[in-house]
Design an enzyme around this catalytic site. Structure first.
Site, PDB file in Angstrom:
ATOM      1  N   PRO A 225     -87.316 -20.436 -21.230  1.00 27.16           N
ATOM      2  CA  PRO A 225     -87.095 -19.336 -20.302  1.00 27.16           C
ATOM      3  C   PRO A 225     -88.448 -18.837 -19.816  1.00 27.16           C
ATOM      4  CG  PRO A 225     -86.667 -18.645 -22.553  1.00 27.16           C
ATOM      5  CD  PRO A 225     -87.083 -20.076 -22.630  1.00 27.16           C
ATOM      6  N   ASP A 402     -93.774 -18.647 -21.539  1.00 28.14           N
ATOM      7  CA  ASP A 402     -92.504 -18.787 -22.257  1.00 28.14           C
ATOM      8  C   ASP A 402     -92.097 -17.393 -22.747  1.00 28.14           C
ATOM      9  OD1 ASP A 402     -90.525 -19.252 -24.151  1.00 28.14           O
ATOM     10  OD2 ASP A 402     -91.422 -21.133 -24.841  1.00 28.14           O
ATOM     11  N   HIS A 403     -91.021 -16.888 -22.178  1.00 30.33           N
ATOM     12  CA  HIS A 403     -90.635 -15.500 -22.468  1.00 30.33           C
ATOM     13  C   HIS A 403     -90.077 -15.348 -23.894  1.00 30.33           C
ATOM     14  CE1 HIS A 403     -90.347 -11.496 -21.216  1.00 30.33           C
ATOM     15  NE2 HIS A 403     -89.703 -11.626 -20.072  1.00 30.33           N
ATOM     16  N   ARG A 404     -89.830 -16.472 -24.576  1.00 32.68           N
ATOM     17  CA  ARG A 404     -89.342 -16.361 -25.965  1.00 32.68           C
ATOM     18  C   ARG A 404     -90.435 -15.803 -26.874  1.00 32.68           C
ATOM     19  NH1 ARG A 404     -87.423 -22.414 -26.960  1.00 32.68           N
ATOM     20  NH2 ARG A 404     -89.497 -22.649 -26.089  1.00 32.68           N
TER      21      ARG A 404
END
Ligand code: CAO
Length: 432
Positions: A225, A402-404
């Site tokens: 994401p 990476d939004h994680r």
């Protein structure tokens, strides 16, 4: 005794190669280790050597064929002794995959050794002992389901990998499965319409690099994401510095480019923001922080996009980085990069500014967690103090992450840090 020479294991996710040259013909007498064909993989050109001395009695391939690991290339009628010699040589190599007692390999697949690689082409890494210990059937199964066998932890003696290990890995590392296989990665794409019904078309097979790039990016797009943020840096003073010291760096064999300078700054930023120098392991729910600073550079080549990696950038000065970049970009363009030179990056820089454009959204080069996009610098009238306009050179930057593992605020802080480092490089010396 007739011996089939097959395409040997090449390691590093390479499943197939395309025959680019056939170096022998039927009836030729060949020596042990004599190159028989040249194949092109997505990474490099490789010569496949004979495993025996003898006479070529059959050739099973033609130029342009895409062949699989283990597929027959030629048959050679020759002395049994020589064949044994080649196999024994392979077994002496500790990197060889030993067949289990209950299972023999389907085909004789000695690894290429250093003497057998094409001159100047750094193929040694393909043979550098990275082949995982697993039975051929296990390796085949892993290949078929898109698992990189080299990533699978083996539970058997000597870390030997079993079928169950592969299945377990596939279950727990879904994000990494399929990246190897364009077919798997493209599940979900429905059948295409017949475009010919609307006009003339032409179909062209994808090159190896195109296939790998497509599968890799599709996997990164599906599994990460990602968010992109934009910022701009005033690089007027830096440009003055670059023009002034460029000739000096050139004497040392490099080109003091914006990319080289950014690479140094990114190494500094990664130290301050370790979550950008990390990988996400969803299976174990862990974030892996790397304590080294290897940075990849997207290079546009005739063969497609390649991302060579410069190691330990934090320990290099700008002159070293400039020289390393010039060399590695040249190698990329000449198809001379080794696999090792494209592995192990923590962060990628993609500079499209030499071509043009105002902004773009690069895709995270997974399993890395962030990538910096650089667009073309431009002169802009800027207020430097109240009522006072000056032409300033502005560099547009985009950061995809990476939004994680990285929150939006951290993304903004990271990019701001890079902008400030460009505008006031002395800040780098402060160390925080
Ligand atoms: N703004 C303005 N000019 C720029 C620039 C920028 N951001 N970046 C480079 N330039 C200029 C350079 O100054 C140079 O000009 P001069 O010849 O007058 O000095 C010219 O463009 C060419 O630069 P270069 O190619 O010699 O050097 P570089 O280090 O800037 O770039 C590399 C090297 C490998 C990044 C580049 O050649 C390349 O391949 N870029 C494409 C990367 C790509 O395809 N990315 C997309 C991947 S998908 O995300």
């Amino acid at each position: 005794m007739a011996t089939d020479v097959v395409l040997p294991e090449l390691g590093e996710n390479i499943e197939t190669g395309v025959i680019s040259k056939i170096l022998v013909k039927k009836g030729d007498q060949v020596e042990l280790n004599q190159p028989l064909v040249e194949i092109e993989t997505d990474k490099a050109a490789i010569e496949v050597p004979s495993t025996v001395t003898g006479v070529v009695t059959e050739i099973f391939v033609t130029v342009g064929d895409e062949i699989q690991i283990g597929q027959k290339i030629v048959t050679i009628d020759g002395a049994a002794n020589e064949a044994q010699e080649a196999v024994v040589k392979g077994k002496d190599d500790s990197s060889q995959v030993e067949p289990t007692s209950e299972e023999t390999p389907e085909v004789e697949t000695p690894k290429l050794d250093k003497d057998q690689k094409k001159a100047e082409e750094p193929i040694a890494v393909i043979n550098s002992g990275v082949v995982a210990p697993a039975a051929p059937s296990v390796r085949r199964f892993a290949r078929e389901i898109g698992v990189d066998i080299n990533q699978v932890p083996g539970s058997g003696p000597g870390a030997r990998i079993s079928m169950d290990d592969v299945k377990h890995f596939a279950k727990t590392n879904r994000s990494q499965v399929g990246a190897l296989s364009g077919k798997l990665a493209s599940i979900g794409q429905g059948p295409l319409p017949d475009f010919a019904q609307w006009g003339a078309i032409e179909k062209e097979p994808m090159s190896m690099i195109r296939k790998k790039t497509a599968a890799h990016l599709e996997n990164a797009w599906r599994t990460v994401p990602q968010v992109t943020q934009f910022d701009q840096a005033d690089m007027t003073d830096l440009e003055t510095f670059r023009k002034k010291y460029g000739p000096k760096v050139e004497q040392a064999g490099g080109k003091l480019t914006v990319t080289a300078i950014l690479m140094k700054m990114i190494a500094g930023a990664l130290k301050v923001f370790p979550q950008f120098n990390a990988a996400v392991d969803m299976a174990s729910e862990k974030i892996i922080y790397k304590k080294y600073y290897h940075i990849g550079l997207a290079v546009d080549t005739e063969r497609g996009l390649l991302v060579p990696v410069i190691r330990d950038v934090d320990q290099l000065n700008l002159t070293d980085i400039s020289a390393a970049l010039s060399q590695i970009a040249e190698k990329a363009r000449n198809g001379k990069l080794s696999l090792e030179e494209m592995r192990g990056g923590n962060f990628t820089i993609s500079n499209l500014g030499g071509i043009g454009g105002t902004a773009f959204t690069p895709i995270v080069n997974a399993p890395e967690v962030a990538i910096l996009g650089v667009s073309r610098s431009f002169w802009q009238p800027t207020y430097v103090s109240e009522g006072q306009l000056e032409p300033r050179l502005i560099l547009p930057l985009s950061l995809t992450y990476d939004h994680r593992v990285i929150d939006g605020a951290q993304g903004a802080r990271f990019l701001r840090w890079v902008v400030e480092a460009i505008e006031q490089p002395l800040l780098l010396t402060l160390g925080s």
